[in-house]
Design a protein around this motif. Structure first.
Motif, mmCIF file in Angstrom:
data_model
loop_
_atom_site.group_PDB
_atom_site.id
_atom_site.type_symbol
_atom_site.label_atom_id
_atom_site.label_comp_id
_atom_site.label_asym_id
_atom_site.label_seq_id
_atom_site.Cartn_x
_atom_site.Cartn_y
_atom_site.Cartn_z
ATOM 1 N N THR A 175 -12.993 24.201 12.303
ATOM 2 C CA THR A 175 -13.668 22.799 11.381
ATOM 3 C C THR A 175 -15.419 22.818 12.086
ATOM 4 O O THR A 175 -16.039 22.226 11.272
ATOM 5 N N GLU A 195 -17.704 10.427 3.722
ATOM 6 C CA GLU A 195 -16.535 10.627 4.610
ATOM 7 C C GLU A 195 -15.118 9.905 4.118
ATOM 8 O O GLU A 195 -14.351 10.128 4.504
ATOM 9 N N ASP A 320 -6.670 10.102 13.642
ATOM 10 C CA ASP A 320 -8.579 9.627 12.983
ATOM 11 C C ASP A 320 -9.583 10.829 12.642
ATOM 12 O O ASP A 320 -10.481 10.137 12.214
ATOM 13 N N ASP A 321 -9.465 11.991 13.040
ATOM 14 C CA ASP A 321 -11.037 13.023 12.339
ATOM 15 C C ASP A 321 -9.976 13.491 11.936
ATOM 16 O O ASP A 321 -9.125 14.572 11.674
ATOM 17 N N ARG A 324 -10.768 17.625 11.175
ATOM 18 C CA ARG A 324 -10.139 18.774 12.511
ATOM 19 C C ARG A 324 -8.378 18.332 12.020
ATOM 20 O O ARG A 324 -8.062 19.517 12.387
#
Length: 415
Positions: A175, A195, A320-321, A324
């Motif tokens: 990451t 993003e 949610d990330d 990652r």
């Protein structure tokens, strides 16, 4: 023997690929930055930033299919480098040394500005280091980490429980490396990372691979097989190089629908199917007709390759990330295919799922773990024949292989 494709999606994927490559050459000629990536590099970052890219192994497969790998390996040898090691990347490296690059397949590979590869193995790292010494080329390496604790059922954990499957230390490292890669690309290309756009790309990849999972499962439970690997490989892999696009998501859906129609109407790759074969290893790009040679004489159909199967089990990541989750997609990708017990347990699971009668295992020099893969399959009761050759270097593939596989079918699989 030339391979014969029967699916419309396979033909559509080939047409799109040729048009995409022409557009790529136009964009590079107009001055846009161009990146060349190893297959195990997270392409999704480049997709998000709209940086044109191609994949080293994809280009090598195209070169091999056009029977041109010998030319590029000769260029590597003329520079004083070995032409007999890690040919999957060395063939593409040879393109950088070509004094007439436009004579290559589809007008040749444009000169890259950025090279990104992981440091899996000493040879792979050295191939990319040499590339980085070419004028105007920057090599950005990614680390290749390992973990002592290995889940044998990683395919069940990966979609949602990837933190447990891969391990937090490996995810922390990759990451951070990907976040640094984004900053590097923003600095060197002037492109911005969004993003919200990144989340769209990640969602499209999951949708694409969910369709591939449905297709894999459909083929696994259908007798006789609705298609062989000559159709499934281009239908899944050409879109894979375009993952994160609506086109790739949509053609994955059409691929499933076309296979579904063949199942519903009783169409089969070989109506008199007697044996279902598994091909372990990379695609035999210079001789795709190999996979269909055994259907008419033996009723033996290659129903499995790693390409559709790893699309089904190896890519899907929810969470949610998104950065990652992307790291989780690639931190253990090589392990899934080549490192036991990750790989060996998975191949056994897939052989059972597809009702495999025999396994043809292409053993190349650079992927590690081949010995354990073959032994795991044999221990589970699957006959295995090993072919020692390189998948893009036709010099390593002898004419006697077809006869040897034929005898193995007669004496072992069908006996």
């Amino acid at each position: 023997m030339r391979s014969v494709k029967s699916l419309a999606t396979a033909a559509e994927a080939g047409r799109h690929q040729r048009e995409w490559f022409a557009d790529l050459r136009r964009r590079v000629a107009d001055g846009e930055p161009f990146a060349l990536l190893n297959a195990d590099v997270p392409h999704e970052i480049f997709r998000t930033m709209d940086i044109p890219y191609a994949v080293s192994q994809w280009w090598a497969s195209l070169v091999a299919a056009k029977q041109r790998s010998g030319h590029y390996l000769e260029l590597v040898r003329q520079r004083g480098y070995p032409d007999y090691s890690e040919q999957y990347n060395a063939v593409t490296l040879g393109s950088a040394f070509d004094p007439e690059p436009e004579a290559g397949p589809w007008g040749g590979l444009p000169k890259p500005d950025i090279i990104v590869g992981d440091a899996t193995g000493d040879v792979t790292r050295k191939v990319f280091d040499i590339w980085g010494h070419e004028p105007g080329v920057t090599f950005y390496p990614l680390e290749s980490a390992a973990e002592n604790e290995v889940p044998v059922n990683w395919w069940e954990l990966m979609p949602h429980r990837w933190e447990q499957a891969v391990g937090p230390a490996r995810l922390d490292l990759l990451t951070a490396e990907l976040e640094n890669l984004v900053r590097f690309l923003e600095t060197t290309t002037g492109r911005r990372f969004s993003e919200s756009r990144f989340r769209e790309v990640m969602a499209l990849v999951n949708e694409q691979e969910e369709w591939n999972r449905k297709t894999r499962d459909l083929i696994a439970r259908t007798r006789p097989a609705p298609l062989g690997v000559v159709d499934s490989i281009p239908s899944v892999m050409l879109p894979q190089w375009h993952r994160g696009t609506e086109w790739a998501r949509d053609i994955a859906k059409r691929f499933y629908e076309e296979v579904r129609e063949r199942v519903d109407t009783g169409q089969a790759a070989c109506p008199d199917e007697r044996a279902r074969l598994m091909w372990i290893g990379r695609g035999l790009w210079y001789d795709m007709g190999f996979y269909q040679r055994f259907q008419d004489e033996y009723g033996a159909v290659f129903v499995w390759s790693m390409y559709l199967a790893i699309a089904a089990d190896g890519y899907i990541r929810y969470g949610d990330d998104p950065m990652r989750a992307l790291a989780a997609r690639f931190a253990a990708f090589t392990d899934q295919l080549y490192t036991p017990p990750w790989s060996s347990e998975w191949y056994v699971k897939e052989a059972r799922l597809h009702g495999i009668d025999g396994v043809v295992h292409l053993v190349s020099d650079d992927p590690r773990g081949s010995y354990f893969t073959a032994r795991a399959l044999e221990a589970a009761g699957f006959p295995v024949i090993e072919i020692h050759a390189d998948n893009v270097d036709a010099r390593t593939f002898g004419d006697e292989v077809v006869e040897r596989v034929g005898r193995w079918l007669e004496n072992v699989v069908l006996a």
